[in-house]
Write a protein that holds these residues in place. Sequence first.
Motif, PDB file in Angstrom:
ATOM      1  N   PHE A 110      90.469 129.575  55.037  1.00 19.45           N
ATOM      2  CA  PHE A 110      89.771 129.056  53.864  1.00 19.45           C
ATOM      3  C   PHE A 110      88.303 129.404  54.055  1.00 19.45           C
ATOM      4  O   PHE A 110      87.677 128.935  55.009  1.00 19.45           O
ATOM      5  N   VAL A 111      87.802 130.277  53.187  1.00 17.64           N
ATOM      6  CA  VAL A 111      86.424 130.742  53.323  1.00 17.64           C
ATOM      7  C   VAL A 111      85.590 130.254  52.146  1.00 17.64           C
ATOM      8  O   VAL A 111      86.073 130.170  51.015  1.00 17.64           O
ATOM      9  N   SER A 112      84.369 129.921  52.441  1.00 22.61           N
ATOM     10  CA  SER A 112      83.469 129.512  51.362  1.00 22.61           C
ATOM     11  C   SER A 112      82.623 130.711  50.962  1.00 22.61           C
ATOM     12  O   SER A 112      82.273 131.545  51.792  1.00 22.61           O
ATOM     13  N   TYR A 113      82.322 130.777  49.708  1.00 21.48           N
ATOM     14  CA  TYR A 113      81.472 131.838  49.177  1.00 21.48           C
ATOM     15  C   TYR A 113      80.040 131.445  49.513  1.00 21.48           C
ATOM     16  O   TYR A 113      79.541 130.427  49.045  1.00 21.48           O
ATOM     17  N   GLU A 114      79.387 132.214  50.356  1.00 21.57           N
ATOM     18  CA  GLU A 114      78.093 131.836  50.913  1.00 21.57           C
ATOM     19  C   GLU A 114      76.939 131.917  49.919  1.00 21.57           C
ATOM     20  O   GLU A 114      75.957 131.214  50.058  1.00 21.57           O
ATOM     21  N   LYS A 115      77.057 132.746  48.917  1.00 20.96           N
ATOM     22  CA  LYS A 115      75.935 132.959  48.000  1.00 20.96           C
ATOM     23  C   LYS A 115      75.778 131.790  47.038  1.00 20.96           C
ATOM     24  O   LYS A 115      76.738 131.130  46.685  1.00 20.96           O
ATOM     25  N   SER A 116      74.534 131.572  46.590  1.00 18.14           N
ATOM     26  CA  SER A 116      74.282 130.509  45.616  1.00 18.14           C
ATOM     27  C   SER A 116      74.082 131.085  44.218  1.00 18.14           C
ATOM     28  O   SER A 116      73.969 130.344  43.253  1.00 18.14           O
ATOM     29  N   GLU A 117      74.026 132.418  44.121  1.00  8.91           N
ATOM     30  CA  GLU A 117      73.870 133.075  42.829  1.00  8.91           C
ATOM     31  C   GLU A 117      74.483 134.462  42.901  1.00  8.91           C
ATOM     32  O   GLU A 117      74.714 134.995  43.981  1.00  8.91           O
ATOM     33  N   ILE A 118      74.735 135.025  41.729  1.00 13.47           N
ATOM     34  CA  ILE A 118      75.342 136.353  41.671  1.00 13.47           C
ATOM     35  C   ILE A 118      74.572 137.201  40.673  1.00 13.47           C
ATOM     36  O   ILE A 118      74.114 136.708  39.645  1.00 13.47           O
ATOM     37  N   LEU A 119      74.420 138.479  40.988  1.00 11.75           N
ATOM     38  CA  LEU A 119      73.678 139.413  40.140  1.00 11.75           C
ATOM     39  C   LEU A 119      74.668 140.194  39.289  1.00 11.75           C
ATOM     40  O   LEU A 119      75.620 140.775  39.808  1.00 11.75           O
ATOM     41  N   TYR A 120      74.449 140.176  37.958  1.00 14.23           N
ATOM     42  CA  TYR A 120      75.322 140.906  37.038  1.00 14.23           C
ATOM     43  C   TYR A 120      74.474 141.456  35.901  1.00 14.23           C
ATOM     44  O   TYR A 120      73.747 140.706  35.250  1.00 14.23           O
ATOM     45  N   SER A 121      74.536 142.731  35.659  1.00 12.47           N
ATOM     46  CA  SER A 121      73.804 143.407  34.580  1.00 12.47           C
ATOM     47  C   SER A 121      72.307 143.097  34.615  1.00 12.47           C
ATOM     48  O   SER A 121      71.683 142.866  33.581  1.00 12.47           O
ATOM     49  N   GLY A 122      71.745 143.046  35.794  1.00 13.58           N
ATOM     50  CA  GLY A 122      70.311 142.826  35.928  1.00 13.58           C
ATOM     51  C   GLY A 122      69.874 141.382  35.791  1.00 13.58           C
ATOM     52  O   GLY A 122      68.688 141.087  35.862  1.00 13.58           O
ATOM     53  N   ASN A 123      70.806 140.460  35.606  1.00 16.79           N
ATOM     54  CA  ASN A 123      70.492 139.035  35.490  1.00 16.79           C
ATOM     55  C   ASN A 123      71.069 138.285  36.684  1.00 16.79           C
ATOM     56  O   ASN A 123      72.108 138.664  37.214  1.00 16.79           O
ATOM     57  N   VAL A 124      70.417 137.206  37.060  1.00 19.47           N
ATOM     58  CA  VAL A 124      70.878 136.371  38.162  1.00 19.47           C
ATOM     59  C   VAL A 124      71.511 135.112  37.583  1.00 19.47           C
ATOM     60  O   VAL A 124      70.901 134.429  36.766  1.00 19.47           O
ATOM     61  N   TYR A 125      72.752 134.828  37.986  1.00 21.91           N
ATOM     62  CA  TYR A 125      73.489 133.670  37.499  1.00 21.91           C
ATOM     63  C   TYR A 125      73.816 132.753  38.673  1.00 21.91           C
ATOM     64  O   TYR A 125      74.383 133.203  39.670  1.00 21.91           O
ATOM     65  N   PRO A 126      73.475 131.452  38.555  1.00 20.57           N
ATOM     66  CA  PRO A 126      73.779 130.526  39.649  1.00 20.57           C
ATOM     67  C   PRO A 126      75.264 130.189  39.722  1.00 20.57           C
ATOM     68  O   PRO A 126      75.962 130.188  38.712  1.00 20.57           O
ATOM     69  N   ILE A 127      75.715 129.909  40.926  1.00 22.79           N
ATOM     70  CA  ILE A 127      77.079 129.444  41.126  1.00 22.79           C
ATOM     71  C   ILE A 127      77.014 127.921  41.069  1.00 22.79           C
ATOM     72  O   ILE A 127      76.364 127.285  41.892  1.00 22.79           O
ATOM     73  N   ALA A 128      77.674 127.338  40.074  1.00 27.44           N
ATOM     74  CA  ALA A 128      77.567 125.899  39.810  1.00 27.44           C
ATOM     75  C   ALA A 128      78.284 125.070  40.869  1.00 27.44           C
ATOM     76  O   ALA A 128      77.746 124.081  41.347  1.00 27.44           O
ATOM     77  N   VAL A 129      79.501 125.461  41.208  1.00 28.82           N
ATOM     78  CA  VAL A 129      80.305 124.703  42.171  1.00 28.82           C
ATOM     79  C   VAL A 129      80.864 125.688  43.189  1.00 28.82           C
ATOM     80  O   VAL A 129      81.476 126.690  42.820  1.00 28.82           O
ATOM     81  N   LYS A 130      80.647 125.394  44.463  1.00 30.23           N
ATOM     82  CA  LYS A 130      81.200 126.238  45.524  1.00 30.23           C
ATOM     83  C   LYS A 130      82.505 125.632  46.000  1.00 30.23           C
ATOM     84  O   LYS A 130      82.529 124.502  46.480  1.00 30.23           O
ATOM     85  N   GLN A 131      83.572 126.375  45.823  1.00 32.35           N
ATOM     86  CA  GLN A 131      84.880 125.945  46.278  1.00 32.35           C
ATOM     87  C   GLN A 131      85.403 126.977  47.260  1.00 32.35           C
ATOM     88  O   GLN A 131      85.146 128.173  47.094  1.00 32.35           O
TER      89      GLN A 131
END
Length: 174
Positions: A19-40
């Motif tokens: 069971f691995v957690s996604y370490e990043k708190s945001e993701i880059l898509y099409s030049g925009n940065v989007y926060p990850i609301a809930v880490k599961q």
Amino acid sequence: MQINLTEVFLSEGETLEEFVSYEKSEILYSGNVYPIAVKQPFRITLQNLARGKAKLHGVGEAILTLHCDRCLKQVDVTVPVDFTYEICSPETEMTEDDKEEQFYVQGYRLDTDLLLDNEILILWPMKVLCHESCKGICPVCGRNRNDGDCGCDTFVPDPRMAKLRDILNANKEV
């Protein structure tokens, strides 16, 4: 996070579940940065298929904070992730295409962040709406139409009639 693949590649019948957690708190898509609301945590299962080959299966979901495509309101969107790949050890003969497809495997290590990044981007929603009946924003004043009518005139004249309108406006008496 890195997962060691040595045991899975070398031991027949070996199965490893992490069971691995996604370490990043945001993701880059099409030049925009989007926060990850809930880490599961994501469940990653590795199963030996033959010497130097393994089946990689992952399941989980990422909850991202995106913007509604019509009214620009922030919305939490669930991106379900479910993938299965066949991966090979560095000693196994592979074509160049197979090596490019396994960019998340470096030697005997699996880079889960790189793998999950790729899977989330592949499954990115095409259209994000805050709700199905979202009215969007007014093209004249920019007010959110979901909050109420702004009273702006949104009539858009037919561009094919522009010349006729110009002639009529030129002949008007002031």
